[in-house]
Write a protein that holds these residues in place. Structure first.
Motif, short mmCIF file in Angstrom:
data_model
loop_
_atom_site.label_atom_id
_atom_site.label_comp_id
_atom_site.label_asym_id
_atom_site.label_seq_id
_atom_site.Cartn_x
_atom_site.Cartn_y
_atom_site.Cartn_z
N HIS A 40 -30.82 -23.86 -30.72
CA HIS A 40 -30.36 -25.26 -30.65
C HIS A 40 -31.32 -26.13 -29.84
CE1 HIS A 40 -26.44 -24.49 -32.51
NE2 HIS A 40 -26.35 -23.42 -31.75
N PHE A 41 -32.62 -25.78 -29.87
CA PHE A 41 -33.55 -26.51 -29.01
C PHE A 41 -33.59 -28.00 -29.33
CE2 PHE A 41 -37.67 -28.47 -28.21
CZ PHE A 41 -37.71 -28.36 -26.83
N PHE A 42 -33.67 -28.36 -30.60
CA PHE A 42 -33.85 -29.77 -30.94
C PHE A 42 -32.61 -30.60 -30.60
CE2 PHE A 42 -37.01 -27.52 -33.41
CZ PHE A 42 -38.15 -28.27 -33.13
N CYS B 51 -35.92 -23.69 -32.19
CA CYS B 51 -34.97 -23.47 -33.28
C CYS B 51 -34.17 -24.73 -33.59
CB CYS B 51 -34.01 -22.34 -32.93
SG CYS B 51 -34.81 -20.76 -32.58
N ASP B 52 -34.17 -25.10 -34.87
CA ASP B 52 -33.27 -26.15 -35.36
C ASP B 52 -32.06 -25.43 -35.94
OD1 ASP B 52 -32.30 -28.67 -36.01
OD2 ASP B 52 -33.26 -28.64 -37.99
N THR B 53 -31.23 -24.90 -35.07
CA THR B 53 -30.18 -23.95 -35.46
C THR B 53 -29.14 -24.57 -36.38
OG1 THR B 53 -30.51 -22.94 -33.29
CG2 THR B 53 -28.59 -22.23 -34.54
N ASN B 54 -28.79 -25.83 -36.15
CA ASN B 54 -27.79 -26.48 -37.00
C ASN B 54 -28.41 -27.15 -38.22
OD1 ASN B 54 -25.76 -25.68 -35.32
ND2 ASN B 54 -25.42 -27.68 -34.37
N GLY B 55 -29.73 -27.17 -38.29
CA GLY B 55 -30.41 -27.71 -39.47
C GLY B 55 -30.26 -29.19 -39.68
N GLY B 56 -30.05 -29.94 -38.61
CA GLY B 56 -29.79 -31.37 -38.77
C GLY B 56 -30.90 -32.29 -38.32
N THR B 57 -32.05 -31.74 -37.96
CA THR B 57 -33.15 -32.56 -37.44
C THR B 57 -34.06 -33.01 -38.58
OG1 THR B 57 -33.06 -31.22 -35.44
CG2 THR B 57 -34.95 -32.67 -35.67
N LEU B 58 -34.63 -34.20 -38.45
CA LEU B 58 -35.51 -34.76 -39.48
C LEU B 58 -36.97 -34.42 -39.18
CD1 LEU B 58 -33.87 -38.28 -39.86
CD2 LEU B 58 -33.46 -36.22 -41.24
N ASN C 126 -31.58 -24.91 -43.24
CA ASN C 126 -31.71 -25.80 -44.39
C ASN C 126 -30.49 -26.67 -44.66
OD1 ASN C 126 -33.57 -26.63 -46.40
ND2 ASN C 126 -32.41 -25.52 -47.97
N ASP C 127 -29.72 -26.99 -43.64
CA ASP C 127 -28.47 -27.71 -43.85
C ASP C 127 -28.68 -29.12 -44.40
OD1 ASP C 127 -26.15 -25.97 -42.25
OD2 ASP C 127 -28.20 -25.65 -41.57
N CYS C 128 -29.83 -29.71 -44.16
CA CYS C 128 -30.16 -31.02 -44.75
C CYS C 128 -31.22 -30.89 -45.84
CB CYS C 128 -30.66 -31.98 -43.67
SG CYS C 128 -29.41 -32.44 -42.46
N GLU D 238 -27.61 -17.95 -43.28
CA GLU D 238 -26.27 -18.47 -43.05
C GLU D 238 -26.14 -19.92 -43.53
OE1 GLU D 238 -23.08 -17.92 -39.41
OE2 GLU D 238 -25.17 -18.34 -38.93
N ARG D 239 -24.94 -20.27 -43.96
CA ARG D 239 -24.61 -21.61 -44.47
C ARG D 239 -25.54 -21.96 -45.64
NH1 ARG D 239 -25.48 -22.33 -39.16
NH2 ARG D 239 -27.08 -23.91 -39.60
N CYS D 240 -26.43 -22.93 -45.44
CA CYS D 240 -27.32 -23.37 -46.51
C CYS D 240 -28.64 -22.61 -46.52
CB CYS D 240 -27.60 -24.87 -46.39
SG CYS D 240 -26.11 -25.87 -46.39
N GLY D 241 -28.79 -21.66 -45.62
CA GLY D 241 -29.98 -20.81 -45.64
C GLY D 241 -31.00 -21.15 -44.58
#
Length: 537
Positions: free
Chosen positions: A146-148, A176-183, A208-210, A237-240
């Motif tokens: 969850h660094f970002f 790590c962009d663990t939640n995949g929400g960073t641009l 890859n959540d976004c 996990e989730r979107c990969g």
């Protein structure tokens, strides 16, 4: 600083957290060997103490003598304890791995909420854990979870976490962009700052959540990251996770960052499809670079152009990643599609050939009936070779019978098949867990005595599509089959108002194509397709 990018594959660990993916120890060992052949630098195998499957993998992996570093996964020590007494860290060291990844918290929200400890204790947990690994001679990789998100919430604390791991001797600091929400723009800006403040090499781990995992990885590399973490085909996990099958060629072919050798890059498509087979997850046909449709062309104008120069509609040469150009033939096809496909098969054809026009009309008529050749290259090749007299049928169907019986909770299917091979008539019967499986077993049983290599073929995918929904259970159906011999895959099609007949047609085409590709004879006289009695048109 070197431009060489270190490839860290976590298919065997993070990838298995994807829905529907489960790998045995044998599966993991097979995939590890394929990844090593591909040239990845690190293969993360799992947690050596979390379950018996991972314990077995790490033990057996020692005998593989891979060039890649088998890497264990774990977390920093428990709060208010000692690293020397932490069972997870001890098992990592005892496993004998050359490298280990430890995940630690870098978002103060997670420290308070998930770990339920102080910010100071979290820093101690990180320092103690990495110092312990380094004292025991293990290459240490810090996955800063969850660094970002942590940086955007409390930049100074997130950076202090990285510094603490660096001070303890961590060899890689992975953001790590663990939640995949960073641009991507945020990734580039933040990684650039981290590079300016740390001396340790930086890695990137995105989700890859976004649908930005690949783009975010490329942005991080352009900002100075030198290790990329991801999975084959983007499993996770989730979107990969970030998809290494897109990242590697983008870095190497587009941005000129060397990752693996050119020869290894040419095995990328094979590796992607092999992992897909072992994981029992069907690859999307439109997956970039390695998908079956990545270099497929359907529109007549497009095909006409690529026949002059493939660069007109292809961003790279498909062979660079081990894929190939495909010309799709359908009711939308022009003569260019037919000509190109026929020439690909070595058939003498040109735009003034009456045979070409006849075939095009034939294909359009078949597609009007419900056939779909753009997804059934093998059936299309058989059709073209038949039309040009380039086929010799290896067997001829005389008849088949089906018996399906329902008894006290079980369903039994039996097929009786009569075929002729080299003027010899063969009767076989076989059971199966359904009509199609019984037919497959019976036909295979009849042919294997003449063609032993038939045993190497198996069904990889089977789809049934209703063509005329308004006709309900009497509707015509289209059956698409994908078959494989673990080296190649091919697709066949069958259409009928009887699902068993449609399945049989696709099944027989699958065997016909397999025998064609196994044959050493390049040009032999054909018998008309209709003589097989497989179709009613």
């Amino acid at each position: 600083m070197t431009n060489v990018i270190s490839i860290f594959d976590t298919t065997l660990r993070d990838g298995t957290q994807g829905e529907g993916i489960s790998l045995s120890a044998d599966d993991k060992l097979k995939i590890a060997q394929k990844l090593d052949q591909l040239g990845v630098h690190y293969i993360e195998g799992g947690n050596p103490g979390s379950n018996s499957k991972d314990i077995e993998f790490f033990e057996r992996a020692k005998a593989l003598k891979l060039r890649a570093k088998i890497t264990a996964f774990g977390s920093t020590r428990r709060k208010n304890s000692l690293a020397e007494h932490d069972s997870s860290l001890l098992r990592i060291v005892e496993s004998g791995v050359p490298a280990a990844t430890l995940v630690g918290k870098s978002w103060d929200f997670h420290v308070h909420t998930a770990l339920q400890t102080t910010l100071e204790e979290n820093l101690s947990m990180i320092y103690d854990s990495f110092a312990f690994l380094k004292r025991n001679g293990v290459e240490a990789i810090f996955d800063s979870e969850h660094f970002f998100d942590g940086y955007k919430h409390n930049a100074e604390y997130a950076l202090s976490v990285l510094r603490k791991a660096q001070d303890a001797g961590a060899d890689w600091i992975v953001l790590c962009d663990t939640n995949g929400g960073t641009l991507p723009s945020e990734i580039h800006e933040i990684v650039s700052r981290v590079r300016s403040e740390l001396s340790a090499p930086i890695g990137i781990h995105t989700h890859n959540d976004c649908e930005l995992a690949v783009a975010n990885t490329l942005a991080a590399v352009q900002a100075g990251a030198r290790q990329v973490q991801g999975t084959i085909n983007g499993y996770g996990e989730r979107c990969g996770n970030a998809n290494l099958c897109s990242i590697i060629p983008n870095l190497q072919l587009k941005l000129n960052y060397p990752c693996i050798s050119d020869d290894q890059l040419q095995s990328l498509t094979t590796a992607a499809r092999y992992v897909s087979e072992i994981a029992n997850v069907h690859m999307p046909v439109g997956q970039p670079y390695v998908g079956n449709a990545a270099f497929a062309h359907k529109g007549g104008i497009h095909v006409s152009a690529i026949m002059k120069d493939s660069k007109t509609y292809e961003h790279i040469t498909p062979g660079l990643v081990g894929n190939k150009q495909r010309i799709l033939v359908s009711e939308l096809a022009g003569q260019s599609n037919i000509i190109s496909k026929a020439q690909e098969l070595g058939l003498d054809v040109n735009s003034n050939n009456d045979k070409t026009k006849q075939i095009m009309e034939r294909i359009k008529d078949l597609e009007h009936q419900g056939y779909q050749f753009e997804g059934a290259d093998a059936s299309l090749e058989l059709l073209l070779r038949d039309a040009f007299g380039e086929m010799k049928e290896m067997f001829q169907l005389e008849s088949f019978k089906m018996l399906v019986e329902k008894t006290s909770g079980t369903m039994n299917a039996e097929a009786i098949v009569k075929v002729t091979v080299d003027e010899q008539t063969v009767y076989t019967a076989a059971e199966g867990n359904g009509p199609v499986n019984a037919l497959d077993n019976a036909l295979r049983k009849a042919l294997v005595q003449f063609y032993p290599s038939i045993n190497n073929i198996h069904l990889a995918d089977y789809k049934v599509r209703v063509i005329d929904e308004k006709d309900a259970t009497a509707a015509k159906v289209r059956v698409l089959m994908e078959s494989t011999d673990f080296k190649n895959t091919w697709n066949t099609v069958g259409v009928s108002s009887n699902v068993i007949e449609a399945s049989w047609e696709a099944l027989v085409d699958s065997f016909r194509y397999a025998l064609l590709t196994m044959s050493k004879v390049d040009s032999i006289h054909a018998e008309p397709r209709a003589q097989l009695g497989l179709v009613n048109h």
